[in-house]
Structure formats: structure tokens, C-alpha cells
Scaffold this motif. Structure first.
Motif, PDB file in Angstrom:
ATOM      1  N   ASN A   6      -2.455  13.573   4.226  1.00 39.44           N
ATOM      2  CA  ASN A   6      -1.285  13.581   3.652  1.00 39.44           C
ATOM      3  C   ASN A   6      -0.922  12.289   3.670  1.00 39.44           C
ATOM      4  N   ILE A   7      -2.218  11.142   3.971  1.00 40.03           N
ATOM      5  CA  ILE A   7      -1.316   9.945   4.164  1.00 40.03           C
ATOM      6  C   ILE A   7      -1.853   9.330   2.911  1.00 40.03           C
ATOM      7  N   ASN A   8      -1.507   8.972   1.887  1.00 35.15           N
ATOM      8  CA  ASN A   8      -1.776   8.155   0.777  1.00 35.15           C
ATOM      9  C   ASN A   8      -1.501   6.663   0.709  1.00 35.15           C
ATOM     10  N   ALA A   9      -3.052   6.269   1.252  1.00 31.64           N
ATOM     11  CA  ALA A   9      -2.737   5.192   1.812  1.00 31.64           C
ATOM     12  C   ALA A   9      -4.602   4.233   2.312  1.00 31.64           C
ATOM     13  N   GLN A  10      -4.600   3.364   1.686  1.00 31.68           N
ATOM     14  CA  GLN A  10      -5.621   2.530   1.172  1.00 31.68           C
ATOM     15  C   GLN A  10      -6.664   2.469   2.511  1.00 31.68           C
ATOM     16  N   VAL A  11      -7.711   2.220   2.443  1.00 38.03           N
ATOM     17  CA  VAL A  11      -8.142   1.749   4.260  1.00 38.03           C
ATOM     18  C   VAL A  11      -8.232   0.375   4.017  1.00 38.03           C
ATOM     19  N   ASN A  12      -8.395  -0.540   5.083  1.00 37.04           N
ATOM     20  CA  ASN A  12      -7.877  -1.933   4.939  1.00 37.04           C
ATOM     21  C   ASN A  12      -8.862  -2.013   6.126  1.00 37.04           C
ATOM     22  N   GLN A  13     -10.255  -2.568   6.189  1.00 35.89           N
ATOM     23  CA  GLN A  13     -10.633  -3.557   6.983  1.00 35.89           C
ATOM     24  C   GLN A  13     -10.398  -4.654   7.161  1.00 35.89           C
ATOM     25  N   ASP A  14      -9.917  -5.069   6.052  1.00 37.82           N
ATOM     26  CA  ASP A  14      -9.699  -6.822   6.225  1.00 37.82           C
ATOM     27  C   ASP A  14      -9.080  -7.380   7.632  1.00 37.82           C
ATOM     28  N   ILE A  15      -9.159  -7.052   8.697  1.00 42.34           N
ATOM     29  CA  ILE A  15      -7.561  -7.512   9.701  1.00 42.34           C
ATOM     30  C   ILE A  15      -8.756  -7.945  11.169  1.00 42.34           C
ATOM     31  N   PRO A  16      -8.295  -8.559  11.979  1.00 42.40           N
ATOM     32  CA  PRO A  16      -9.345  -8.881  13.185  1.00 42.40           C
ATOM     33  C   PRO A  16      -9.355  -7.258  13.791  1.00 42.40           C
ATOM     34  N   VAL A  17      -9.750  -7.337  14.330  1.00 35.35           N
ATOM     35  CA  VAL A  17     -10.782  -5.923  14.794  1.00 35.35           C
ATOM     36  C   VAL A  17     -10.469  -5.605  16.351  1.00 35.35           C
ATOM     37  N   LYS A  18      -9.874  -6.607  17.048  1.00 35.76           N
ATOM     38  CA  LYS A  18      -8.894  -6.698  18.205  1.00 35.76           C
ATOM     39  C   LYS A  18      -6.858  -6.607  17.630  1.00 35.76           C
ATOM     40  N   ILE A  19      -6.877  -6.115  17.953  1.00 37.07           N
ATOM     41  CA  ILE A  19      -4.768  -6.204  17.390  1.00 37.07           C
ATOM     42  C   ILE A  19      -4.072  -6.097  18.073  1.00 37.07           C
ATOM     43  N   ALA A 241     -11.140  -0.965  14.107  1.00 32.61           N
ATOM     44  CA  ALA A 241      -9.626  -1.702  14.980  1.00 32.61           C
ATOM     45  C   ALA A 241      -9.607  -1.030  15.879  1.00 32.61           C
ATOM     46  N   GLU A 242      -8.963  -1.741  17.445  1.00 33.94           N
ATOM     47  CA  GLU A 242      -8.588  -1.668  18.689  1.00 33.94           C
ATOM     48  C   GLU A 242      -6.820  -2.004  18.497  1.00 33.94           C
ATOM     49  N   ILE A 243      -6.304  -1.923  19.075  1.00 29.21           N
ATOM     50  CA  ILE A 243      -5.360  -1.843  19.830  1.00 29.21           C
ATOM     51  C   ILE A 243      -5.482  -2.513  21.513  1.00 29.21           C
ATOM     52  N   VAL A 244      -5.664  -4.051  21.327  1.00 18.15           N
ATOM     53  CA  VAL A 244      -5.794  -4.528  22.847  1.00 18.15           C
ATOM     54  C   VAL A 244      -4.174  -5.124  23.596  1.00 18.15           C
TER      55      VAL A 244
END
Length: 297
Positions: A6-19, A241-244
Motif C-alpha cells: 500500500n506504500i505509494n513510494a519510489q524505489v531509491n538506490q542512490d544512497i550509501p549501502v550501509k546507513i 541497503a543495511e542499517i548499521v
């Protein structure tokens, strides 16, 4: 497991792999801090955070952009401009070469220097340096922060809170935020009364700062005095992406009360720098902003 149908959101991969974690890199003096994976990052919520400060004895408002990155069990909440601020001085040094001499200068002496803007650097007076992690399964919050207010003697701090419980009272009122139908909820937290708007279309009990525990994502929340206002302005699905979090052996553990004292000191002054040849002059300037604590108690 979070469902995003139900989430009307765009996929974004332009971020650090480890966040998350510190942004230190390996140097000849010290290895970078090890990162520990907490969760796969699935959703990024961008909030506009408007908050009151005291400036010249009057209340003024500052607006920052904050990010909430969440996975199935963990989340991280931080200032999106923090990476830029931390990298600014490192980039300056890389471009100009490492200085050989460091000179502490009084504010009056510093103001008399003939400043070439290309050789001057100063961090922002405002903005947030802390990273706030939630472990929703254990109702556990970890706050990690970097104190660079004392040049040459920076410290890393963290504190933890267990069994966080926010007494929500859900109402029947509804509004629309980002096109999502949101339901009203009230709570008393940190000595302030808050009104939140959450959506069950995003079925995860998350929100900005330490707010969570409702049957859906909090997209808007403000206190009764309107000193602290959070409103979602963007949603993005995340992939790969990962939460670290930093391994904390280099951090100084403190209590929440001790951290409040440390944070106040951190915000009282900031450091400005001016490069002359191989010398780096630095001086502490008093911050013209007095922060109002979001938590009174």
C-alpha cells in the motif's frame, strides 16, 4: 515483516549501502570503527523538522530535514545534512593538504585575520549530530553522538533507554498527509503534550525521533506549544541497503542525564578554522542560538 503493497513510494538506490554509524575512514593514525549490521533497510521517510530556539532573547524557528530509515525490527533517525557537515572539513583538508602547525586563536585575534573565503571553514551553528536507533522488538533506544566542540579532543558518546512506553490515546479525527489517510492520537511524552497523525496504510509502528508504538507510521506530530513539529515530506522504498551501528568500544557510555549536560556544552560553542600556509588557526565562537530541550523530563 513489513508489507509495502500500500506504500505509494519510489524505489531509491542512490544512497550509501550501509546507513548509520560514524563516517570515519581508515587513516595512517587509526582504523575506521567497525560497523555491525542490525537490519535490512526497507523504507526511508523524510521529515521536515521545525523547532524553536532562543535567539537574542526571542523564540525563532529553524527547519532541518531528518531521515527515518526502517527495517523489520530496527530503525535509525538522523539529520540528512550531518554527513555533509562532517565531510566538509575532511574535504577541505584533502584539497589543501594536511596542516603542519595548529594554532589556537582568541576570537578577537581571529576576527582581525584577513580572511580569504577559500581558506576559511566553519561548521553550521544548527543541525543535529546524534543518531537515534530503535529496537522495536525490545522497546530499546540507543543514541550515539559525536562531540567535536573541542578541537583536537573529540569524543564519541552513547546512552541507552530501555522499556520505552508512550501512552497513546487514539481519536476518531482524520486528515491526509502525503495522500495517506491519517488518524489522530495524543500522548504525553518528555513533559510535553503531543498530537500525532499516523496511517495504517504503512503498517509499522514507527515515527520520527523517539515516537513510535501506534498501529501505523507517524507522518505528522507536534507538541501543544508548536515548538517541535515533524511532518513527512517524502517516502522511498529502499533496496540493497543495511542499517548499521558502530561497534561501541571507542564510545564513552553515559546516562541520559549526563548526555543532556554534554549536549548542552556541545551546542554552546562551535569551532571555525582559517588556513595560512601550513598553519591552521582555529577559534571557538559562542553559538548565538540557545536550544530548547525537546524533553523537559
Amino acid at each position: 515483516i513489513i508489507s509495502f503493497w500500500n506504500i505509494n513510494a519510489q524505489v531509491n538506490q542512490d544512497i550509501p549501502v550501509k546507513i548509520g554509524g560514524s563516517y570515519q575512514k581508515d587513516t595512517e593514525y587509526q582504523k575506521a570503527i567497525e560497523k555491525i549490521k542490525l537490519d535490512d533497510a526497507q523504507l526511508r521517510v523524510t521529515y521536515q523538522f521545525k523547532y524553536g530556539v532562543i535567539k537574542q532573547k526571542d523564540i525563532s524557528f529553524i527547519t532541518d530535514t531528518m531521515l527515518l530509515i526502517t527495517g523489520d525490527n530496527y530503525s535509525i533517525y538522523f539529520d540528512q545534512n550531518d554527513i555533509k557537515r562532517r565531510d566538509a572539513f575532511s574535504s577541505y583538508v584533502r584539497q589543501n593538504g594536511p596542516p603542519q602547525v595548529f594554532m589556537s586563536t582568541s576570537q578577537s585575534e581571529f576576527s582581525e585575520l584577513t580572511i580569504n573565503e577559500n581558506n576559511y571553514f566553519s561548521p553550521s551553528e544548527s543541525g543535529e549530530t546524534a543518531q537515534l536507533y530503535k529496537d522495536r522488538g525490545k522497546n530499546f533506544i540507543t543514541v550515539m553522538d559525536f562531540d567535536n566542540s573541542n578541537f583536537g579532543a573529540s569524543e564519541l558518546y552513547f546512552y541507552q533507554e530501555e522499556s520505552i512506553h508512550i501512552p497513546w490515546e487514539i481519536k476518531e479525527d482524520t486528515i491526509s498527509v502525503l495522500g495517506y489517510l491519517c488518524t489522530k492520537a495524543n500522548c504525553d511524552f518528555g513533559g510535553r503534550i503531543y498530537t500525532a497523525w499516523f496511517t495504517q496504510d504503512i503498517p509499522i509502528n514507527e515515527g520520527p525521533y523517539k515516537f513510535y508504538g501506534l498501529p501505523g507510521m507517524i507522518l505528522k506530530i507536534e507538541d501543544s506549544e508548536k515548538l517541535f513539529q515533524f511532518e513527512a515530506i517524502g517516502l522511498e522504498k529502499l533496496e540493497n541497503a543495511e542499517i548499521v551501528i558502530d561497534e561501541n568500544s571507542r564510545y564513552l557510555k553515559c546516562t541520559k542525564e549526563e548526555y543532556s549536560t554534554i549536549k548542552k556544552r556541545m551546542r554552546e560553542n562551535f569551532t571555525e578554522f582559517y588556513r595560512e600556509g601550513m598553519s591552521l588557526n582555529y577559534s571557538y565562537r559562542k553559538n548565538g542560538i540557545e536550544y530548547i530541550p525537546i524533553e523537559k523530563i
